[in-house]
Structure formats: structure tokens, C-alpha cells
Design a protein around this motif. Structure first.
Motif, PDB file in Angstrom:
ATOM      1  N   ILE A   1       4.760   0.728  -0.784  1.00  0.00           N
ATOM      2  CA  ILE A   1       5.694  -0.232  -0.210  1.00  0.00           C
ATOM      3  C   ILE A   1       4.989  -1.561   0.067  1.00  0.00           C
ATOM      4  CG2 ILE A   1       7.181   1.527   0.827  1.00  0.00           C
ATOM      5  CD1 ILE A   1       5.865   0.874   3.554  1.00  0.00           C
ATOM      6  N   THR A   2       5.783  -2.605   0.217  1.00  0.00           N
ATOM      7  CA  THR A   2       5.300  -3.901   0.658  1.00  0.00           C
ATOM      8  C   THR A   2       5.908  -4.145   2.021  1.00  0.00           C
ATOM      9  OG1 THR A   2       5.160  -4.728  -1.602  1.00  0.00           O
ATOM     10  CG2 THR A   2       5.241  -6.386   0.156  1.00  0.00           C
ATOM     11  N   VAL A   3       5.067  -4.518   2.981  1.00  0.00           N
ATOM     12  CA  VAL A   3       5.557  -4.770   4.332  1.00  0.00           C
ATOM     13  C   VAL A   3       5.188  -6.172   4.786  1.00  0.00           C
ATOM     14  CG1 VAL A   3       5.419  -2.342   5.015  1.00  0.00           C
ATOM     15  CG2 VAL A   3       3.489  -3.842   5.493  1.00  0.00           C
ATOM     16  N   LYS A   4       6.053  -6.738   5.583  1.00  0.00           N
ATOM     17  CA  LYS A   4       5.733  -7.963   6.306  1.00  0.00           C
ATOM     18  C   LYS A   4       5.650  -7.499   7.755  1.00  0.00           C
ATOM     19  CE  LYS A   4       6.924 -12.720   7.017  1.00  0.00           C
ATOM     20  NZ  LYS A   4       7.792 -13.839   6.645  1.00  0.00           N
TER      21      LYS A   4
ATOM     22  N   GLY B   1       0.815  -1.197   0.000  1.00  0.00           N
ATOM     23  CA  GLY B   1       0.000   0.000   0.000  1.00  0.00           C
ATOM     24  C   GLY B   1       0.850   1.248   0.000  1.00  0.00           C
ATOM     25  N   THR B   2       0.188   2.389   0.129  1.00  0.00           N
ATOM     26  CA  THR B   2       0.846   3.691   0.137  1.00  0.00           C
ATOM     27  C   THR B   2       0.905   4.218   1.562  1.00  0.00           C
ATOM     28  OG1 THR B   2      -0.082   4.132  -2.051  1.00  0.00           O
ATOM     29  CG2 THR B   2       0.759   6.031  -0.827  1.00  0.00           C
ATOM     30  N   VAL B   3       2.062   4.728   1.953  1.00  0.00           N
ATOM     31  CA  VAL B   3       2.211   5.300   3.292  1.00  0.00           C
ATOM     32  C   VAL B   3       1.624   6.704   3.284  1.00  0.00           C
ATOM     33  CG1 VAL B   3       3.837   5.973   5.103  1.00  0.00           C
ATOM     34  CG2 VAL B   3       4.226   3.888   3.770  1.00  0.00           C
TER      35      VAL B   3
ATOM     36  N   LEU C   1      -0.608   2.625   6.495  1.00  0.00           N
ATOM     37  CA  LEU C   1      -0.472   1.965   5.206  1.00  0.00           C
ATOM     38  C   LEU C   1      -1.857   1.940   4.585  1.00  0.00           C
ATOM     39  CD1 LEU C   1       1.514   0.467   3.306  1.00  0.00           C
ATOM     40  CD2 LEU C   1       0.660  -1.657   4.325  1.00  0.00           C
ATOM     41  N   LYS C   2      -2.057   2.745   3.544  1.00  0.00           N
ATOM     42  CA  LYS C   2      -3.354   2.783   2.854  1.00  0.00           C
ATOM     43  C   LYS C   2      -3.370   1.640   1.847  1.00  0.00           C
ATOM     44  CE  LYS C   2      -6.488   5.564   0.199  1.00  0.00           C
ATOM     45  NZ  LYS C   2      -6.725   6.757  -0.574  1.00  0.00           N
TER      46      LYS C   2
ATOM     47  N   LEU D   1       0.894   2.147  11.235  1.00  0.00           N
ATOM     48  CA  LEU D   1       2.224   1.541  11.247  1.00  0.00           C
ATOM     49  C   LEU D   1       2.880   1.871  12.588  1.00  0.00           C
ATOM     50  CD1 LEU D   1       3.153   2.684   7.633  1.00  0.00           C
ATOM     51  CD2 LEU D   1       2.726   0.319   8.341  1.00  0.00           C
ATOM     52  N   ASN D   2       2.792   0.972  13.544  1.00  0.00           N
ATOM     53  CA  ASN D   2       3.309   1.204  14.893  1.00  0.00           C
ATOM     54  C   ASN D   2       4.818   0.979  14.933  1.00  0.00           C
ATOM     55  OD1 ASN D   2       0.558   1.336  15.510  1.00  0.00           O
ATOM     56  ND2 ASN D   2       0.880   0.437  17.523  1.00  0.00           N
ATOM     57  N   GLN D   3       5.536   1.887  14.306  1.00  0.00           N
ATOM     58  CA  GLN D   3       6.989   1.769  14.298  1.00  0.00           C
ATOM     59  C   GLN D   3       7.583   3.127  13.955  1.00  0.00           C
ATOM     60  OE1 GLN D   3       8.596  -1.990  13.022  1.00  0.00           O
ATOM     61  NE2 GLN D   3       9.920  -0.925  11.577  1.00  0.00           N
TER      62      GLN D   3
END
Length: 124
Positions: A100-103, A41-43, A63-64, A87-89
Motif C-alpha cells: 500500500i501507499t500511505v500518507k 510498503g507491505t503491511v 509498514l515494511k 501503523l498507529n491506527q
């Protein structure tokens, strides 16, 4: 060439069928908050919610998602459809406006927002 086209068409049909089969299904969020997931998604943000006065103020980048997803922990947060997830970071601002792609691990943040968030984020 025909074989390659046939293979691509079959792969496309399989992907489309799997996405249709998954549509409407809630992602089960385990009680321990250790539900790993990969999302793209898009930040956006930062987005603020809650109140400083009652101790529920929360501000984070999100993260949209391309389309809303449903999550269900069967408990406090229950079933919710989310178009974006916090995004708790730290340092997520550097990705603002980027796809972006996040795990990450999806969990229910009961003490502030009463909704689903992402933690343990690894940008891929």
C-alpha cells in the motif's frame, strides 16, 4: 519514437540521480509530530514489543519499507534507521500482506517504544 525513448531515458536518469542524492539523508521529524510523509510498503504483523509489567507493551501492524529510511527528530528518538514503521491506527489489519501507499504523520513515540511511528494514516 526516438524522442519518446530519449524523454523516458532522461526521466529515468533524473529519478536515479535524485534517489542517490537522497540516500543516507535523514528525514527531519519536527518536534510537534506533524511531519507529513508518503510511503509505500507491505503491511506486516501485528508486531508486539515492550512489557505489560512496566507499561510499555505495544502491538501494531507495521509498514515494511522496500529499503530502510533514517529519521531524526533531534531529540528523544534521535537518528534511527527503520526498515518498518508501526501503523498507529485501528483497522490496519485489513491490509495485512498487501502493498500500500500511505500518507501519514511520522512521530517519535517516547512513552512506549522510543521509536518512530505513523499516525493520521490515509491509504491512497
Amino acid at each position: 519514437m526516438k524522442t519518446n525513448r530519449t524523454t523516458r531515458l532522461a526521466a529515468f536518469c533524473l529519478l536515479a540521480a535524485s534517489q542517490l542524492a537522497c540516500a543516507g539523508k535523514a528525514v527531519a521529524v519536527r518536534e510537534d509530530g506533524e511531519t507529513p510523509i508518503t510511503l509505500r510498503g507491505t503491511v506486516i504483523g501485528p508486531i508486539s514489543s515492550g512489557s505489560k509489567a512496566d507499561g510499555t507493551f505495544f502491538k501494531a501492524y507495521h509498514l515494511k519499507l522496500g529499503r530502510a529510511m533514517t529519521f531524526d527528530d533531534g531529540a528523544d528518538c534521535s537518528e534511527q534507521s527503520k526498515a518498518s514503521l508501526a501503523l498507529n491506527q485501528e483497522d490496519m489489519g485489513r491490509y495485512k500482506g498487501k502493498i500500500i501507499t500511505v500518507k501519514a504523520k511520522v512521530f517519535c513515540q517516547t512513552n512506549r517504544t522510543g521509536t518512530y511511528h505513523l499516525s493520521g494514516i490515509v491509504v491512497q
